[in-house]
Design a protein around this motif. Structure first.
Motif, PDB file in Angstrom:
ATOM      1  N   ALA A   6      40.289  57.332  21.837  1.00 14.40           N
ATOM      2  CA  ALA A   6      39.905  55.817  22.113  1.00 14.40           C
ATOM      3  C   ALA A   6      38.573  55.725  22.294  1.00 14.40           C
ATOM      4  O   ALA A   6      38.012  56.550  23.168  1.00 14.40           O
ATOM      5  CB  ALA A   6      40.983  55.253  23.097  1.00 14.40           C
ATOM      6  N   PRO A   7      37.942  54.451  21.949  1.00 11.26           N
ATOM      7  CA  PRO A   7      36.325  54.379  22.585  1.00 11.26           C
ATOM      8  C   PRO A   7      36.563  54.225  24.041  1.00 11.26           C
ATOM      9  O   PRO A   7      35.646  54.398  24.791  1.00 11.26           O
ATOM     10  CB  PRO A   7      35.984  52.958  21.911  1.00 11.26           C
ATOM     11  N   ALA A   8      37.709  53.421  24.546  1.00  7.60           N
ATOM     12  CA  ALA A   8      37.961  53.275  26.077  1.00  7.60           C
ATOM     13  C   ALA A   8      39.494  53.271  26.255  1.00  7.60           C
ATOM     14  O   ALA A   8      40.013  52.881  25.598  1.00  7.60           O
ATOM     15  CB  ALA A   8      37.270  51.901  26.662  1.00  7.60           C
ATOM     16  N   ARG A   9      39.540  53.516  27.647  1.00  3.54           N
ATOM     17  CA  ARG A   9      41.083  53.609  27.924  1.00  3.54           C
ATOM     18  C   ARG A   9      41.402  52.658  29.290  1.00  3.54           C
ATOM     19  O   ARG A   9      40.561  52.374  30.160  1.00  3.54           O
ATOM     20  CB  ARG A   9      41.567  54.788  28.378  1.00  3.54           C
ATOM     21  N   ILE A  10      42.336  51.635  28.927  1.00  2.00           N
ATOM     22  CA  ILE A  10      42.802  50.670  30.083  1.00  2.00           C
ATOM     23  C   ILE A  10      43.226  51.418  31.298  1.00  2.00           C
ATOM     24  O   ILE A  10      44.247  52.159  31.173  1.00  2.00           O
ATOM     25  CB  ILE A  10      43.565  49.599  29.643  1.00  2.00           C
ATOM     26  N   VAL A  11      42.648  51.609  32.374  1.00  2.99           N
ATOM     27  CA  VAL A  11      43.089  52.446  33.618  1.00  2.99           C
ATOM     28  C   VAL A  11      43.900  51.737  34.623  1.00  2.99           C
ATOM     29  O   VAL A  11      43.918  52.378  35.504  1.00  2.99           O
ATOM     30  CB  VAL A  11      42.107  53.334  33.896  1.00  2.99           C
ATOM     31  N   ARG A  12      44.079  50.565  34.626  1.00  5.37           N
ATOM     32  CA  ARG A  12      44.743  49.607  35.605  1.00  5.37           C
ATOM     33  C   ARG A  12      45.282  48.448  34.982  1.00  5.37           C
ATOM     34  O   ARG A  12      45.143  48.069  33.778  1.00  5.37           O
ATOM     35  CB  ARG A  12      43.698  49.090  36.462  1.00  5.37           C
ATOM     36  N   LYS A  13      46.143  47.984  35.531  1.00  4.59           N
ATOM     37  CA  LYS A  13      46.962  46.868  35.010  1.00  4.59           C
ATOM     38  C   LYS A  13      45.914  45.805  34.918  1.00  4.59           C
ATOM     39  O   LYS A  13      45.382  45.339  35.656  1.00  4.59           O
ATOM     40  CB  LYS A  13      48.076  46.317  35.945  1.00  4.59           C
ATOM     41  N   PRO A  14      46.136  45.128  33.625  1.00  5.11           N
ATOM     42  CA  PRO A  14      45.073  44.074  33.325  1.00  5.11           C
ATOM     43  C   PRO A  14      45.342  43.102  33.978  1.00  5.11           C
ATOM     44  O   PRO A  14      46.602  42.481  34.479  1.00  5.11           O
ATOM     45  CB  PRO A  14      45.261  43.699  31.718  1.00  5.11           C
ATOM     46  N   GLN A  15      44.400  42.209  34.702  1.00 10.70           N
ATOM     47  CA  GLN A  15      44.313  41.088  35.412  1.00 10.70           C
ATOM     48  C   GLN A  15      44.248  39.662  34.621  1.00 10.70           C
ATOM     49  O   GLN A  15      43.021  39.625  34.059  1.00 10.70           O
ATOM     50  CB  GLN A  15      43.548  41.162  36.503  1.00 10.70           C
ATOM     51  N   ILE A  16      45.360  39.030  34.409  1.00 10.52           N
ATOM     52  CA  ILE A  16      45.231  37.908  33.623  1.00 10.52           C
ATOM     53  C   ILE A  16      44.664  36.476  34.474  1.00 10.52           C
ATOM     54  O   ILE A  16      45.727  36.341  35.668  1.00 10.52           O
ATOM     55  CB  ILE A  16      46.615  37.751  32.873  1.00 10.52           C
ATOM     56  N   ARG A  17      43.911  35.996  34.511  1.00  3.57           N
ATOM     57  CA  ARG A  17      43.318  34.735  34.915  1.00  3.57           C
ATOM     58  C   ARG A  17      43.270  33.559  34.116  1.00  3.57           C
ATOM     59  O   ARG A  17      43.375  33.868  32.977  1.00  3.57           O
ATOM     60  CB  ARG A  17      41.949  35.085  35.592  1.00  3.57           C
ATOM     61  N   LYS A  18      43.142  32.440  34.641  1.00  3.27           N
ATOM     62  CA  LYS A  18      42.948  31.333  33.703  1.00  3.27           C
ATOM     63  C   LYS A  18      41.958  31.524  32.742  1.00  3.27           C
ATOM     64  O   LYS A  18      40.584  31.392  33.246  1.00  3.27           O
ATOM     65  CB  LYS A  18      42.786  30.069  34.341  1.00  3.27           C
ATOM     66  N   GLY A  19      42.114  31.616  31.472  1.00  2.00           N
ATOM     67  CA  GLY A  19      40.971  31.692  30.515  1.00  2.00           C
ATOM     68  C   GLY A  19      40.334  32.907  30.344  1.00  2.00           C
ATOM     69  O   GLY A  19      39.138  33.030  29.655  1.00  2.00           O
ATOM     70  N   GLN A  20      40.734  33.891  31.254  1.00  2.00           N
ATOM     71  CA  GLN A  20      40.019  35.107  31.014  1.00  2.00           C
ATOM     72  C   GLN A  20      41.044  36.529  31.353  1.00  2.00           C
ATOM     73  O   GLN A  20      41.963  36.241  32.114  1.00  2.00           O
ATOM     74  CB  GLN A  20      38.839  35.322  32.008  1.00  2.00           C
ATOM     75  N   VAL A  21      40.526  37.549  31.102  1.00  3.17           N
ATOM     76  CA  VAL A  21      41.257  38.960  30.977  1.00  3.17           C
ATOM     77  C   VAL A  21      40.240  39.949  31.834  1.00  3.17           C
ATOM     78  O   VAL A  21      39.463  40.278  31.058  1.00  3.17           O
ATOM     79  CB  VAL A  21      42.301  39.547  29.984  1.00  3.17           C
ATOM     80  N   LEU A  22      40.862  40.424  32.924  1.00  2.60           N
ATOM     81  CA  LEU A  22      39.780  41.566  33.519  1.00  2.60           C
ATOM     82  C   LEU A  22      40.387  42.845  33.179  1.00  2.60           C
ATOM     83  O   LEU A  22      41.653  43.166  33.482  1.00  2.60           O
ATOM     84  CB  LEU A  22      39.903  41.531  35.075  1.00  2.60           C
ATOM     85  N   LEU A  23      39.837  43.726  32.566  1.00  2.33           N
ATOM     86  CA  LEU A  23      40.113  45.129  32.039  1.00  2.33           C
ATOM     87  C   LEU A  23      39.347  46.159  32.569  1.00  2.33           C
ATOM     88  O   LEU A  23      38.127  46.157  32.623  1.00  2.33           O
ATOM     89  CB  LEU A  23      39.932  45.223  30.686  1.00  2.33           C
ATOM     90  N   ASP A  24      39.949  47.042  33.550  1.00  2.00           N
ATOM     91  CA  ASP A  24      39.351  48.340  34.153  1.00  2.00           C
ATOM     92  C   ASP A  24      39.521  49.161  32.998  1.00  2.00           C
ATOM     93  O   ASP A  24      40.426  49.731  32.638  1.00  2.00           O
ATOM     94  CB  ASP A  24      39.952  48.469  35.518  1.00  2.00           C
ATOM     95  N   LEU A  25      38.228  49.752  32.604  1.00  2.00           N
ATOM     96  CA  LEU A  25      38.358  50.997  31.635  1.00  2.00           C
ATOM     97  C   LEU A  25      37.393  52.138  32.131  1.00  2.00           C
ATOM     98  O   LEU A  25      36.767  52.237  32.869  1.00  2.00           O
ATOM     99  CB  LEU A  25      37.239  50.165  30.428  1.00  2.00           C
ATOM    100  N   CYS A  26      37.997  53.340  31.504  1.00  2.00           N
ATOM    101  CA  CYS A  26      37.440  54.465  31.416  1.00  2.00           C
ATOM    102  C   CYS A  26      36.579  54.494  29.967  1.00  2.00           C
ATOM    103  O   CYS A  26      37.319  54.468  28.843  1.00  2.00           O
ATOM    104  CB  CYS A  26      38.173  55.568  31.647  1.00  2.00           C
ATOM    105  N   GLU A  27      35.398  54.736  29.887  1.00  2.00           N
ATOM    106  CA  GLU A  27      34.533  54.715  28.584  1.00  2.00           C
ATOM    107  C   GLU A  27      33.279  55.556  28.388  1.00  2.00           C
ATOM    108  O   GLU A  27      33.239  56.130  29.780  1.00  2.00           O
ATOM    109  CB  GLU A  27      34.112  53.149  28.297  1.00  2.00           C
ATOM    110  N   THR A  28      32.744  55.649  27.688  1.00  2.00           N
ATOM    111  CA  THR A  28      31.372  56.524  27.376  1.00  2.00           C
ATOM    112  C   THR A  28      30.270  55.545  27.161  1.00  2.00           C
ATOM    113  O   THR A  28      30.564  54.415  26.927  1.00  2.00           O
ATOM    114  CB  THR A  28      31.283  57.435  26.406  1.00  2.00           C
ATOM    115  N   GLU A  29      29.122  55.736  27.899  1.00  2.00           N
ATOM    116  CA  GLU A  29      27.963  54.811  27.976  1.00  2.00           C
ATOM    117  C   GLU A  29      27.744  54.158  26.424  1.00  2.00           C
ATOM    118  O   GLU A  29      27.388  53.284  26.014  1.00  2.00           O
ATOM    119  CB  GLU A  29      26.977  55.333  28.486  1.00  2.00           C
ATOM    120  N   THR A  30      27.893  54.998  25.356  1.00  2.00           N
ATOM    121  CA  THR A  30      27.437  54.510  24.290  1.00  2.00           C
ATOM    122  C   THR A  30      28.693  54.041  23.486  1.00  2.00           C
ATOM    123  O   THR A  30      28.596  53.386  22.347  1.00  2.00           O
ATOM    124  CB  THR A  30      26.999  55.803  23.283  1.00  2.00           C
ATOM    125  N   GLY A  31      29.714  54.258  23.949  1.00  2.00           N
ATOM    126  CA  GLY A  31      31.187  53.672  23.429  1.00  2.00           C
ATOM    127  C   GLY A  31      31.809  54.258  21.918  1.00  2.00           C
ATOM    128  O   GLY A  31      32.399  53.665  21.448  1.00  2.00           O
TER     129      GLY A  31
END
Length: 338
Positions: free
Chosen positions: A273-298
């Protein structure tokens, strides 16, 4: 791909039948005793699953959770290597065969399978449970010490689930090295604790040193960007709770979440995968916060790019990506393939 829900239901039905005639109090007491001791310092040549009643109670309690955790790891491997299907499988320390069921749920059809374990009552019961699945009726259930003397035949896939924590450090290294020497793919699952993550990282390093590529969960084969002792990488799988689960743990919820850590590594070309979600996504009003493990180039190639942990915010302005973020789950690849 097979329906994992159908496989899980077949397994649950088979497990429910194990407890027929076994008093609920006896089953609950056996599970409580085994939970207290099974993950301790008991040597692997002195199994504490003493008889059929012990094994039946423990299997009914633990097999669904192990199945779901291993299945999640295998699904991540299948996503990274969609054209690959294991032609053979060895399950090391497999006990009653939860990982074998998970492999069948991920890649349907019969294949040569060997389950290795030291506890003869567990192997016998695993054979009995496997009779419920046509694809598993020819599995070979073989008694074997899981340690320095371990011998594994050449195979496409080796699974090792909830086993490393039962072994001394030298035997853990031997097991991983032995699996790496005979398999095209190795999948290891441990409890989702700091210690479980540490064992996974140790195994991951040995697999990479042996020439394997990381297929999942990492989007790279470089060193893990998590600072040792500061955090740990783990995931969660939803498990339907049986009446035995509720009896032993209390509460009335129809499910529980199994926390686990894992690594899937292969010797063939793979697209992580280009990146992996490593925490439970945080759903806020009008936005979603995703904590990712990724590579700098993606790119997800994992060889040249530096790995990093990062938080990204997806808003309504991102259109369809925002909808995907709201539906995303802990452990999913990001962005979605579609």
């Amino acid at each position: 791909m097979n329906d994992p829900g159908a496989s899980a239901e077949t397994l649950r039905t088979a497990l429910d039948g194990l407890l027929d005639g076994l008093p609920a109090r006896q089953a609950g007491a056996a599970v409580e005793r085994l939970i207290a001791n099974y993950r301790g310092a008991t040597p692997t040549d002195a199994p504490i699953l003493r008889d059929r009643a012990d094994v039946a109670a423990y299997a009914a309690y633990r097999m669904p959770a192990t199945f779901e955790a291993v299945r999640a790891a295998l699904e991540a491997l299948a996503e990274a290597a969609p054209e690959w299907v294991p032609g053979s499988h060895v399950d090391v320390g497999g006990g009653t065969g939860a990982a074998t069921w998970a492999v069948g749920a991920t890649w349907p059809g019969p294949r040569p399978v060997t389950v290795l374990d030291w506890a003869e009552p567990a192997l016998a019961l695993g054979r009995e449970i496997a009779a419920a699945s046509p694809d598993l009726r020819d599995v070979r259930w073989q008694r074997s010490r899981i340690g320095s003397a371990l011998s594994i035949e050449s195979t496409d896939l080796v699974t090792v689930s909830y086993v490393l924590n039962e072994l001394p450090e030298t035997d853990r290294a031997t097991l991983v090295d032995t699996a790496a020497s005979v398999a095209q793919a190795v999948v290891i699952v441990e409890p989702g604790t700091p210690d479980g993550y540490t064992r996974i990282i140790e195994a991951r390093e040995r697999l990479v040193a042996a020439g394997f590529r990381i297929a999942a969960p990492c989007p790279h084969s470089a060193a893990c960007p998590i600072v040792p002792g500061a955090d740990w990488c783990h995931f969660s799988a939803r498990v339907s709770r049986s009446s035995l689960h509720r009896q032993v743990k209390g509460g009335s919820l129809a499910y529980e979440d199994e926390k686990f850590a894992y690594v899937a590594a292969v010797r063939f070309p793979v697209t992580p995968a280009p990146a992996r979600i490593v925490r439970k996504p945080q759903i806020r009003k009008g936005q979603v916060l995703l904590d990712l493990c990724e590579t700098e180039t993606g790119t997800g190639t994992g060889t040249e790019a530096e790995p990093a942990l990062a938080r990204t915010t997806v808003t309504k302005r991102h259109g369809d990506l925002y909808k995907s973020a709201r539906d995303a789950d802990w452990g999913d690849p990001w962005p979605p393939a579609d």
